[in-house]
Design an enzyme around this catalytic site. Structure first.
Site, PDB file in Angstrom:
ATOM      1  N   ARG A  99      -2.450  -1.868  -3.738  1.00  0.00           N
ATOM      2  CA  ARG A  99      -3.701  -1.156  -3.507  1.00  0.00           C
ATOM      3  C   ARG A  99      -3.708   0.099  -4.385  1.00  0.00           C
ATOM      4  O   ARG A  99      -2.772   0.905  -4.327  1.00  0.00           O
ATOM      5  CB  ARG A  99      -3.795  -0.751  -2.049  1.00  0.00           C
ATOM      6  N   HIS A 135     -13.606   2.017  -0.286  1.00  0.00           N
ATOM      7  CA  HIS A 135     -13.607   0.896   0.680  1.00  0.00           C
ATOM      8  C   HIS A 135     -14.077  -0.404   0.029  1.00  0.00           C
ATOM      9  O   HIS A 135     -14.535  -1.328   0.717  1.00  0.00           O
ATOM     10  CB  HIS A 135     -14.527   1.188   1.898  1.00  0.00           C
ATOM     11  N   ASN A 144       0.886  -1.168   0.000  1.00  0.00           N
ATOM     12  CA  ASN A 144       0.000   0.000   0.000  1.00  0.00           C
ATOM     13  C   ASN A 144       0.921   1.215   0.000  1.00  0.00           C
ATOM     14  O   ASN A 144       1.459   1.607   1.034  1.00  0.00           O
ATOM     15  CB  ASN A 144      -0.891  -0.033   1.245  1.00  0.00           C
TER      16      ASN A 144
END
Ligand code: ADP
Length: 398
Positions: free
Chosen positions: A84, A173, A9
């Site tokens: 991500r 999300h 990430n």
């Protein structure tokens, strides 16, 4: 050989990493490299922290740490690196193996996520450069919501704003929602495609999703993560006229507004603190601002639950996840109380638990299950990255 997947990430000043052995779904190593791009003040400080000039140095350090751990002696042992990526625009409905076209599409979505997509892409580019032989897979926060119908994702603006500028609801999300929806369905012993859920991801950022037959049909965040629920430092839904008023009357510049909306609103704006634990402590001690903030926070969530119940008709479970959803019992209680006529009744004793696995909170007479499902976005990224690779390998072999 075990399928080892590294999840990265890559943010603007930090890189979080987690190495999985996916065959046994075990975390082998995890950590975070912080202070990227901060000027180094001599040797590592008293905490032993170093600073790194750029993402290249930071990601090289990740690999060094993985080697040092003994869990990954050579980058060629990696089945994939899962990255991500916050915004996939309207293009990416699922995870993809990165190639030049994918990189260009992530770049094209920079204006939609100017703070997140550039460092996300930087992480991918650095990994490609450092380890050209390792497949890179991009996993998008927006992908889960691309199943929304136009009447949920369009704003009532002239068509050109959507067609020419991509202005629509995207939602975020998605990795967390995908994970908890699958997990809840498995817990209920049902195929995901048969399940209706309302899921609440309540962390520093917060959003709600309506899931119909396993797919997102509406969500509270919008084109950006500023919309919807009240969050740690973001105000959520607000009359857009307020923003025009603040600018036109000279109270805020656009830069002030940017700061206000992203960093200084929400719980922080109302109470001066954005940690829900502290806010609940203050509220319990009778602090007026904290009591109001808790009331507003739960009221906003309740309105979304009501709206999504109207959309979905019936739900199999109301799902709480992320820091506040998993651990803040008083918030869960307040959100659910009063929803009994809608078939949602919480059991005060069951709600007092603080589990680290899926748990049921509903009262015996509740029509709907109320679940805590701890989220694991990194594991979801690793699984999606491995699934894309499995499909490619199967394609080669088939
Ligand atoms: P992020 O969005 O940064 O991943 P998290 O999902 O970790 O955030 O959630 C952070 C929020 O969870 C913070 O507001 C924190 O106060 C809250 N939180 C964590 N543990 C508890 C707890 N035991 N009680 C109340 N709130 C909690």
């Amino acid at each position: 050989m075990h399928r080892k997947v590294l999840v990265l990430n890559s943010g603007s000043s930090s890189v979080k990493y987690r190495l999985f052995d996916l065959d046994v779904e075990r975390v082998l190593v995890s950590g975070v490299i912080e202070r990227i791009g901060e000027s180094s003040v001599g040797p590592p400080d008293g905490n032993g922290e170093e600073s790194f000039a750029d993402h290249r140095q930071a990601i090289a350090e990740v690999m060094r740490k993985l080697r040092e751990s003994g869990e990954l002696l050579d980058s060629n042992e990696l089945y994939a690196i899962g990255h991500r990526v916050v915004h996939g625009g309207e293009i990416f409905r699922s995870a993809v193996i990165v190639d030049d076209a994918v990189i260009e599409a992530i770049r094209a979505a920079f204006p939609l996520a100017p703070l997140q997509n550039p460092p996300n892409l930087l992480g991918i580019e650095v990994c490609r450069e450092l380890w050209p032989g390792v497949p890179q897979v991009a996993v998008f926060d927006t992908a889960f919501h691309l199943s929304m119908p136009p009447h949920a994702y369009r704003y009532a603006l002239p068509d050109t704003f959507y067609r020419d500028h991509g202005i629509r609801r995207y939602g975020f999300h998605g990795t967390s929602f995908a994970y908890v929806a699958k997990r809840a369905a498995a817990y209920l012993g049902r195929p995901l495609e048969s399940c209706n859920f309302i899921a609440l991801h309540l962390g520093n950022g917060a959003s709600a999703v309506a899931i119909k037959r396993g797919r997102s049909v509406d969500t509270s965040m919008g084109m950006t993560p500023l919309a919807g629920l009240i969050m740690g430092t973001r105000c959520g839904d607000i009359d857009p006229g307020v923003l025009l008023y603040l600018i036109n009357s000279g109270i805020c510049s656009t830069a002030d507004l940017d700061w206000l909306l992203s960093r200084n609103s929400g719980l922080k704006g109302l109470v001066g603190a954005n940690d829900m634990r502290e806010i609940l402590r203050l509220a319990a001690a009778g602090d007026g601002d904290a009591c109001l903030a808790v009331e507003m926070y739960c009221y906003a969530i309740k309105k979304y639950i009501g709206g999504y119940l109207a959309i979905l008709g019936n739900i199999d479970a109301l799902i709480f996840t992320a820091g506040i959803g998993e651990h803040a019992a008083p918030i869960r209680y307040k959100v659910c109380s009063g929803l009994e006529p809608c078939g949602i009744a919480i059991d005060i004793r069951k709600n007092a638990v603080d589990p680290n696995e899926t748990a049921e909170l509903q009262a015996v007479h509740s029509r709907t299950k109320i679940l805590i499902v701890p989220t694991d976005e990194e594991l979801e990224i690793a699984r999606e990255a491995a699934a894309v690779m499995d499909a490619r390998v199967a394609g080669f072999n088939g």
